[in-house]
Design a protein around this motif. Structure first.
Motif, PDB file in Angstrom:
ATOM      1  N   ILE A   1      36.640  44.891  52.865  1.00 21.35           N
ATOM      2  CA  ILE A   1      37.646  44.753  51.806  1.00 21.35           C
ATOM      3  C   ILE A   1      38.146  46.160  51.511  1.00 21.35           C
ATOM      4  O   ILE A   1      37.349  47.092  51.343  1.00 21.35           O
ATOM      5  CB  ILE A   1      37.047  44.117  50.537  1.00 21.35           C
ATOM      6  N   ILE A   2      39.447  46.317  51.512  1.00 22.03           N
ATOM      7  CA  ILE A   2      40.042  47.651  51.394  1.00 22.03           C
ATOM      8  C   ILE A   2      40.933  47.712  50.161  1.00 22.03           C
ATOM      9  O   ILE A   2      41.969  47.064  50.104  1.00 22.03           O
ATOM     10  CB  ILE A   2      40.890  47.985  52.637  1.00 22.03           C
ATOM     11  N   GLY A   3      40.481  48.452  49.164  1.00 21.50           N
ATOM     12  CA  GLY A   3      41.316  48.750  47.995  1.00 21.50           C
ATOM     13  C   GLY A   3      41.981  47.534  47.369  1.00 21.50           C
ATOM     14  O   GLY A   3      43.173  47.549  47.088  1.00 21.50           O
ATOM     15  N   LEU A   4      41.200  46.501  47.119  1.00 20.29           N
ATOM     16  CA  LEU A   4      41.781  45.256  46.594  1.00 20.29           C
ATOM     17  C   LEU A   4      41.914  45.316  45.076  1.00 20.29           C
ATOM     18  O   LEU A   4      40.950  45.566  44.358  1.00 20.29           O
ATOM     19  CB  LEU A   4      40.893  44.079  46.996  1.00 20.29           C
ATOM     20  N   ASP A   5      43.125  45.090  44.593  1.00 26.91           N
ATOM     21  CA  ASP A   5      43.353  44.889  43.157  1.00 26.91           C
ATOM     22  C   ASP A   5      43.754  43.443  42.987  1.00 26.91           C
ATOM     23  O   ASP A   5      44.597  42.948  43.715  1.00 26.91           O
ATOM     24  CB  ASP A   5      44.517  45.764  42.658  1.00 26.91           C
ATOM     25  N   TYR A   6      43.157  42.771  42.021  1.00 33.16           N
ATOM     26  CA  TYR A   6      43.556  41.391  41.837  1.00 33.16           C
ATOM     27  C   TYR A   6      43.400  40.991  40.375  1.00 33.16           C
ATOM     28  O   TYR A   6      42.380  41.235  39.747  1.00 33.16           O
ATOM     29  CB  TYR A   6      42.716  40.448  42.707  1.00 33.16           C
ATOM     30  N   ARG A   7      44.445  40.375  39.860  1.00 29.37           N
ATOM     31  CA  ARG A   7      44.406  39.869  38.490  1.00 29.37           C
ATOM     32  C   ARG A   7      44.845  38.422  38.563  1.00 29.37           C
ATOM     33  O   ARG A   7      45.936  38.123  39.048  1.00 29.37           O
ATOM     34  CB  ARG A   7      45.376  40.678  37.626  1.00 29.37           C
ATOM     35  N   SER A   8      43.978  37.520  38.130  1.00 30.26           N
ATOM     36  CA  SER A   8      44.332  36.101  38.274  1.00 30.26           C
ATOM     37  C   SER A   8      45.157  35.649  37.072  1.00 30.26           C
ATOM     38  O   SER A   8      45.309  36.370  36.088  1.00 30.26           O
ATOM     39  CB  SER A   8      43.081  35.245  38.425  1.00 30.26           C
ATOM     40  N   ASP A   9      45.698  34.423  37.174  1.00 27.84           N
ATOM     41  CA  ASP A   9      46.506  33.874  36.084  1.00 27.84           C
ATOM     42  C   ASP A   9      45.661  33.536  34.864  1.00 27.84           C
ATOM     43  O   ASP A   9      46.166  33.440  33.761  1.00 27.84           O
ATOM     44  CB  ASP A   9      47.204  32.579  36.552  1.00 27.84           C
ATOM     45  N   ASP A  10      44.365  33.335  35.103  1.00 22.46           N
ATOM     46  CA  ASP A  10      43.484  32.933  34.019  1.00 22.46           C
ATOM     47  C   ASP A  10      43.264  34.110  33.079  1.00 22.46           C
ATOM     48  O   ASP A  10      42.735  35.147  33.479  1.00 22.46           O
ATOM     49  CB  ASP A  10      42.143  32.479  34.631  1.00 22.46           C
TER      50      ASP A  10
END
Lengths: 366, 511
Positions: free
Chosen positions: B254-263
């Motif tokens: 996994i490389i530099g993952l940014d993630y913001r979910s709708d929840d």
């Protein structure tokens, strides 16, 4: 000193295991309970209960003519209920089978209405196919909005049924009205080749009943044995397990609604190409809604549904009989259907839960 | 010895054919910290439910403060002076601390606020009464639960596995609180299966095995090994040695993952990077709620990345972030989720049908139909090899205990012979014996060249299993630490966010 204060209050406690015997017994017990309650109602209304029982529950079996009418009614109920049950087990609640049924009838009628002179044995199979397509298309509207916008399928499909009924009215009062029909809201009478062949001579039972039985067997194989049916059930029982295993939810919704729509559309087509022989307003008699009761009474199981469809058909024919011979009001059949569903839901609740009497307040220290 | 505060004699309780407690005697002295020690399924929780009035015993007697006692409900238990803090908190996240407490304790808000502050000062339970619960850490929430119990002036406080949710530093603080409470006159029943903890804080210990009492001891006089033997009835197996491995190919990157979910309640993940190679185990430490479930769903494919975020997650060298869960499994990925019922298995379905959930790819289907014979054979093999205790392959999954279900799911996923195995909380709720079997199995698979990713809250477990550990805190993942060169306290500092990522040397590079 020991005091016991407060009343005993009933509480529903979930059973660890729902017994198989109870599961199988629930529908007949519900049927018996609903019968008793309704007979009580008839007595209160001043009707003779013996005459009502005779007309409602016995007469349909007493002559071949009336039993064949029962079989005729069983067809659409069985077909629609099998389709709906598959969706219900996937927890996709298609409540709009009535609309899909109407669209099936309309699509099937397009051939005889537009080509009244056409002949050939291809016509009735083509009508059944077209009707299936019509039902599926109507259901796909619901599927599309559910998957795309997460619009509740219960509301969308239910409201689309009202739209379908108005569309039928428009056709019958406008472009598809029979020019020689004395302004009655109905289409032309269909030609001979647009009628599904009669199966048992002297009755109105036609070949579509065989088709329905074949499709019931197919539904059984699909739900009990096939991997696709398994995926749908996983999606219904445990949506997070389905997503964990990588079963696509949108696909399951589409498939459930399309199967229900196809079945209802086919039933609608078989109705206009069978007993009715023309497109008229009276095709919408609530089969689509009654089939929901049939599906649940049959425990959403393909074999159970065969039995419950037969029972519901007896109720329809018997109710008609009782209206004539025991002068029951027209609402009596609907009341019976409703109380049957209610009794079934109560029975199922007791299969899954048991009643426990608990103390509302507690004993204080002695 | 002074008269006991609580005394149980011959307490029994069964559910159907299962006997949860049989003939249990227990004496809790005033002003003591008393441990109830046992494996999962030994009957600890049932016993506490009987004491707290949630359930009623089938037989036996209870004497409380010199008087016979029979409780019909927790409300009555609270009136008698028995309080309990459950493992899973029952707080409303959208309310403030004082509002939560006001729901059970009568009184004006201002008074309650004052009492919360006083209690906090007296017992080391500092928490802002006006803070919203959703903004509190797990440790602070636990303090709120304890304060809520203390508000009713209990003489006995029951704590159900209180340390299982805490980082090491907070555990010390909790223990300090418990000692102060004891000295202030409250007896504490402390449920745990962590031996060292019990040795460090408890005055007495009652050990349960299979619903029966197998010993009353002073835990300070026995070493952890003795206690374990009383708990599981035999010697603990030695941990499996991990063979040194030359690093294999990258199976997950996994490389530099940014993630913001709708929840809005989900933890946003930022700048997540990790690599798992063939023949190594990477552990992700951290307290639940710091982004573990979000990260797990992103790796498993239950959350699919949008096209714009492609080239962030690679499995077996392929960009997998935009693939669904089924497609990732086809690449050779298998996953044991942290929730078993309803996610890892369908509770209403039989074990055979639950095998199909992920093992259908092992030719358990023919022409789209389920091959019942093959599926049953697979299920029987899984039950046999992984010691799943069940009446048979047709038992519904929901009827299995948590530990047995976990063994079934782990077995099913391992039998897929994946290239990359991802296990979230491998031994949650699994008894000590089975947990050590699971760990040995994972190490064997690692030695055979499987790439394994483990998320766990249990530091001891990660130290036993992993080649490298990364710590997830507040949606950020630390750099990898080489397990052999790291002390638990260091991990603990990361777990509570005391380390900033910039302070970390890339130890993996040095190794």
């Amino acid at each position: 000193m020991s005091t016991l204060s407060g009343a005993f209050l009933p509480t529903l406690v979930r059973r660890e295991h729902a017994s198989l015997a109870a599961t199988l017994l629930a529908p007949p017990i519900a049927l018996a309970a609903a019968t008793v309650v309704n007979l009580g109602l008839y007595v209160l209304m001043g009707r003779d209960p013996v005459a009502v029982v005779y007309a409602m529950l016995l007469e349909p079996f007493l002559s071949w003519a009336s039993f064949s009418e029962v079989l005729l009614k069983t067809g659409p109920l069985l077909l629609i209920a099998q389709g709906l049950a598959i969706g219900f087990r996937a927890k996709v609640f298609n409540i709009g089978a009535e609309g899909q049924f109407i669209l099936g009838a309309i699509f099937a009628s397009a051939i005889p209405v537009w080509f009244p002179q056409a002949t050939g044995q291809w016509i009735w199979p083509a009508m059944l196919l077209l009707g299936t397509l019509g039902g599926a298309l109507w259901a796909s509207l619901t599927a599309f909005w559910r998957v795309r916008l997460n619009a509740n399928e219960i509301l969308v499909s239910l409201m689309l049924s009202l739209v379908a009924a108005q569309f039928l009215n428009y056709l019958l009062l406008g472009p598809w009205k029979d020019p020689d029909g004395f302004n009655f809201p109905q289409s032309v009478m269909f030609q001979y080749d647009a009628m599904v062949p009669i199966l048992i001579s002297g009755t109105r039972v036609n070949v579509s009943l065989l088709l329905t039985i074949a499709l019931s067997i197919a539904a059984w194989i699909f739900m009990q044995r096939s991997f696709i049916g398994y995926k749908l059930q996983v999606g219904g029982l445990a949506p997070r397990a389905a997503s964990y295993a990588g079963f696509n939810e949108g696909w399951a919704i589409w498939l459930s609604l399309l199967i229900g729509g196809c079945a209802a559309g086919l039933a609608g087509a078989a109705e206009v190409a069978g007993p009715l022989g023309q497109l008229q307003r009276s095709i919408s008699t609530g089969y689509g809604y009654a089939a929901i009761i049939v599906a649940y009474l049959g425990g959403l199981h393909p074999i159970g549904i065969v039995v419950s469809a037969l029972c519901m058909a007896v109720l329809y024919i018997g109710g008609d009989n009782a209206m004539v011979s025991a002068s029951l009001p027209i609402a009596a059949v609907r009341v019976f259907q409703g109380s049957l569903l209610l009794a079934y839901l109560v029975a199922v609740a007791f299969v899954r839960y048991r009643l426990e009497w608990r103390r509302a307040a507690c004993r204080s220290q002695p | 010895m002074t008269a006991p505060l609580l005394s149980l004699r011959g307490i029994s309780k069964s559910y159907g054919q299962i006997t949860a407690n049989q003939d249990v005697d227990l004496d809790v002295a005033p002003q003591s910290i008393h441990a109830i020690l046992g494996e999962n399924g030994a009957g600890k929780s049932t016993l506490m439910k009987l004491v707290y009035g949630v359930e009623q015993p089938d037989g036996g007697s209870v004497v409380w403060d010199g008087q016979p006692l029979s409780l019909a409900s927790p409300a009555e238990a609270r009136r008698q002076g028995i309080g309990m803090v459950f493992q899973h908190f029952s707080l409303f996240e959208t309310l403030t601390v004082v509002e939560n407490i006001q729901l059970v304790v009568p009184g004006r808000k201002a008074d309650l606020t004052q009492r919360i502050r006083t209690l906090g000062r007296d017992f080391g339970l500092e928490v802002d009464p006006l803070a919203h619960v959703h903004a509190l850490s797990v440790g602070e929430r636990q303090r709120v639960e304890i304060i809520r119990c203390l508000m009713t002036n209990p003489k006995l406080l029951i704590l159900d596995e209180p340390t299982s949710v805490l980082p090491p530093q907070s555990v010390d603080k909790l223990f300090d609180t418990l000692r102060r409470l004891r000295d202030g006159g409250v007896s504490i029943l402390f449920i745990s299966h962590k031996l060292e903890e019990i040795r460090s804080i408890c005055d007495r210990a009652t050990i349960l095995r299979g619903g029966r009492v197998t010993g009353h001891v002073d835990p300070r006089e026995h070493d952890a090994h003795d206690l374990a033997r009383m708990m599981i009835g035999r010697d603990m197996p030695e941990p499996m040695p991990a063979l040194p491995q030359s690093s294999g190919e990258k199976r997950l990157e996994i490389i530099g993952l940014d993630y913001r979910s709708d929840d809005p309640f989900a933890m946003p993940l930022s700048d997540i990077s990790l690599t798992v190679r063939a023949g190594e185990i990477l552990g992700i430490a951290g307290i639940s709620g710091n982004g573990q479930s979000e990260l797990a769903a992103l790796i498993s494919g239950e959350t699919i990345l949008p096209r714009a975020l492609r080239d962030r997650i690679f499995m077996m060298g392929q960009d997998a972030g935009t693939l669904d869960a089924a497609a990732r499994r086809q690449l050779g990925f298998a996953f044991v989720p942290e929730d078993r019922l309803g996610r890892g298995v369908v509770p209403e379905m039989s074990l055979v049908l639950n095998s199909l959930l992920t093992a259908h790819s092992l030719k358990l289907l023919s022409h789209g139909l389920i091959d019942k014979a093959k599926a049953t054979a697979f299920t029987n093999a899984c039950i046999g090899q992984y010691d799943v205790r069940t009446p048979g392959p047709d038992a519904v999954a929901g009827s299995l205990s948590g530990g047995n279900l976990q063994k079934f799911i782990i077995g099913r996923e391992i039998m897929l012979s994946p290239k990359l195995l991802f296990v979230a909380q491998p031994t949650w709720g699994v008894d000590v014996g089975a947990a050590s079997a699971i760990r040995r199995r994972l190490i064997t698979l690692r030695n055979e060249g499987m790439a394994i990713l483990v998320i766990s809250e249990e530091l001891e477990e990660l130290f036993e299993l992993c080649d490298f550990i990364q710590v997830l805190h507040h949606g950020r993942l630390s750099l990898p630490l080489v397990t052999r060169h790291t002390r638990p306290e260091e991990i603990g500092r990361y777990m509570i966010g005391a380390h900033t990522p910039s302070q970390t040397a890339d130890q993996k590079a040095l190794a």
